[in-house]
Design a protein around this motif. Structure first.
Motif, PDB file in Angstrom:
ATOM      1  N   ILE A 134       0.860  -1.187   0.000  1.00  0.00           N
ATOM      2  CA  ILE A 134       0.000   0.000   0.000  1.00  0.00           C
ATOM      3  C   ILE A 134       0.897   1.238   0.000  1.00  0.00           C
ATOM      4  CG2 ILE A 134      -1.829   1.268   1.178  1.00  0.00           C
ATOM      5  CD1 ILE A 134      -2.645  -1.351   2.523  1.00  0.00           C
ATOM      6  N   THR A 135       0.651   2.146  -0.900  1.00  0.00           N
ATOM      7  CA  THR A 135       1.470   3.353  -0.973  1.00  0.00           C
ATOM      8  C   THR A 135       0.625   4.558  -1.340  1.00  0.00           C
ATOM      9  OG1 THR A 135       3.388   4.383  -2.028  1.00  0.00           O
ATOM     10  CG2 THR A 135       2.049   2.940  -3.403  1.00  0.00           C
ATOM     11  N   ASP A 136       1.077   5.721  -0.848  1.00  0.00           N
ATOM     12  CA  ASP A 136       0.484   6.987  -1.259  1.00  0.00           C
ATOM     13  C   ASP A 136       1.202   7.450  -2.525  1.00  0.00           C
ATOM     14  OD1 ASP A 136      -0.961   9.300  -1.334  1.00  0.00           O
ATOM     15  OD2 ASP A 136      -0.654   9.785   0.790  1.00  0.00           O
ATOM     16  N   LEU A 166      -1.915  -1.391  -3.832  1.00  0.00           N
ATOM     17  CA  LEU A 166      -3.065  -0.524  -3.613  1.00  0.00           C
ATOM     18  C   LEU A 166      -2.544   0.905  -3.433  1.00  0.00           C
ATOM     19  CD1 LEU A 166      -6.087  -0.001  -3.090  1.00  0.00           C
ATOM     20  CD2 LEU A 166      -5.678  -0.584  -0.691  1.00  0.00           C
ATOM     21  N   ILE A 186      -3.019   4.937  -2.758  1.00  0.00           N
ATOM     22  CA  ILE A 186      -3.881   5.923  -2.099  1.00  0.00           C
ATOM     23  C   ILE A 186      -3.494   7.307  -2.608  1.00  0.00           C
ATOM     24  CG2 ILE A 186      -4.504   6.986   0.104  1.00  0.00           C
ATOM     25  CD1 ILE A 186      -3.890   4.292   1.415  1.00  0.00           C
ATOM     26  N   VAL A 191     -11.200   0.987   3.231  1.00  0.00           N
ATOM     27  CA  VAL A 191      -9.850   0.455   3.079  1.00  0.00           C
ATOM     28  C   VAL A 191      -9.856  -1.066   3.257  1.00  0.00           C
ATOM     29  CG1 VAL A 191      -7.470   0.530   3.905  1.00  0.00           C
ATOM     30  CG2 VAL A 191      -8.863   2.611   3.909  1.00  0.00           C
ATOM     31  N   ILE A 218      -8.880  -3.792   0.525  1.00  0.00           N
ATOM     32  CA  ILE A 218      -7.797  -4.746   0.791  1.00  0.00           C
ATOM     33  C   ILE A 218      -8.274  -6.179   0.600  1.00  0.00           C
ATOM     34  CG2 ILE A 218      -6.354  -5.727   2.618  1.00  0.00           C
ATOM     35  CD1 ILE A 218      -6.015  -2.884   3.720  1.00  0.00           C
TER      36      ILE A 218
END
Length: 335
Positions: free
Chosen positions: A34-36, A61, A63, A93, A97
């Motif tokens: 998960i990364t921005d 995923l 963000i 979220v 996921i």
């Protein structure tokens, strides 16, 4: 990143080693990344590029707080199909996921099934290749054996010749369509040369037939005309495949000092006596090819011979020989 819950730490005395050094905990396989997008020092896009560069395959995923169409296109090109726009609720979220992990698990199972299928197919293919290989080796032995038999068919016993014989045979491939045989007779000799269409095992099969019929003809002392008629009839009655054959029957009578030539559309014999001349030169004596037609015509050509005469019998392999013209680079026939 993974820590022991207390964050990174030191003992305040700078770097140290041995048992006082903090040990890195081994991190297990990662299920989801998960990364921005907007981050200091390294953006989410750059981070994804680095993962791809290192060939690290993970479900990702993303963000972002300001997603647009162009960014979505860039993410999809990089292999990332899942993103979540801010603001979002914690339940969103978790749902996302769960969706990504479920899809990833499904893909993994499909990949495993595909690998198993490929392994089974490769195993079956390997068995087939082995079978084909063994069959190929078996056929190679049979072909080599057939080629050896074919070469032996053309071997001439020069120790018992009533006349001097010199023969040369060079097949186009492993087997050839050319045939040559010689048999002594009470008054001289009979010679038979033929050209069977094709350069395969079938040609070798016909060579055996020709040899058997020629030896029988020498035993019964029939002339060349009867020989070709009987041979043509047999080939027509027993053939599985049409196979065109040209041939030339040459009989030498040393008591009468006379020779007889019968042609079945074969290249003419060359007689050498002082100066070269073709025998016969009249198309009337050319005859018909054998093995194809019901109606055939053969005519015997007889002529006197003298001691020291030489005669050359050959197939169209000789007349079709070519060489390359150096200046033009074109092929030219030697005949």
């Amino acid at each position: 990143a993974h820590s022991n819950g207390q964050g990174a730490h030191s003992n305040g005395q700078g770097a140290h080693s041995n048992e006082d050094s903090p040990r890195e905990e081994v991190v297990g396989p990662v299920d989801l990344f998960i990364t921005d997008i907007d981050m200091p020092h390294l953006s989410g896009m750059e981070l994804i590029d680095e993962l791809n560069k290192r060939e690290i395959e993970l479900p990702i995923l993303v963000i972002t707080g300001y997603g647009d169409k162009e960014m979505v296109i860039q993410l999809m090109r990089k292999g990332c199909k899942d993103f979540l726009e801010k603001p979002f609720e914690p339940t969103e979220v978790l749902e996302r996921i769960k969706y990504v992990l479920t899809r990833s698990e499904t893909k993994s199972l499909e990949k495993e099934e595909e690998l198993l299928r490929l392994e089974k197919e490769n195993a079956i293919l390997a068995r087939k290749v082995d079978l084909y290989q063994r069959n190929y080796h078996k056929m190679s032995k049979e072909l080599n054996s057939a080629a050896d038999v074919y070469r032996k068919l053309l071997q001439i016993d020069k120790t018992s010749n009533n006349i001097s014989i010199v023969n040369k045979f060079k097949p186009l491939s492993w087997a050839g369509g050319d045939f040559f045989d010689y048999q002594d007779t009470p008054t001289g000799c009979d010679i038979f040369i033929a050209d069977i269409a094709g350069h395969d095992m079938g040609a070798s099969y016909y060579a055996i037939i020709l040899k058997a019929f020629f030896e029988e003809n020498c035993r019964t002392e029939k002339d060349g005309v009867d020989f070709f008629r009987i041979l043509n009839r047999y080939l027509l009655d027993s053939r599985k495949y049409e196979r065109m054959i040209t041939g030339l029957f040459f009989r030498v009578d040393l008591e009468k000092m006379e020779a007889e030539v019968v042609s079945a559309a074969h290249p003419p014999i060359i007689g050498v006596n002082g100066e070269s001349h073709f025998i016969p030169s009249d198309p009337h004596y050319n005859g018909t090819i054998i093995g194809i037609f019901e109606e055939v015509t053969f005519t015997a050509y007889r002529f006197p011979i003298s001691s020291g005469d030489r005669f050359i019998l050959y197939t169209d392999g000789v007349t079709d020989v070519t060489r390359v013209n150096g200046p033009t680079g074109e092929k030219e026939k030697l005949s």
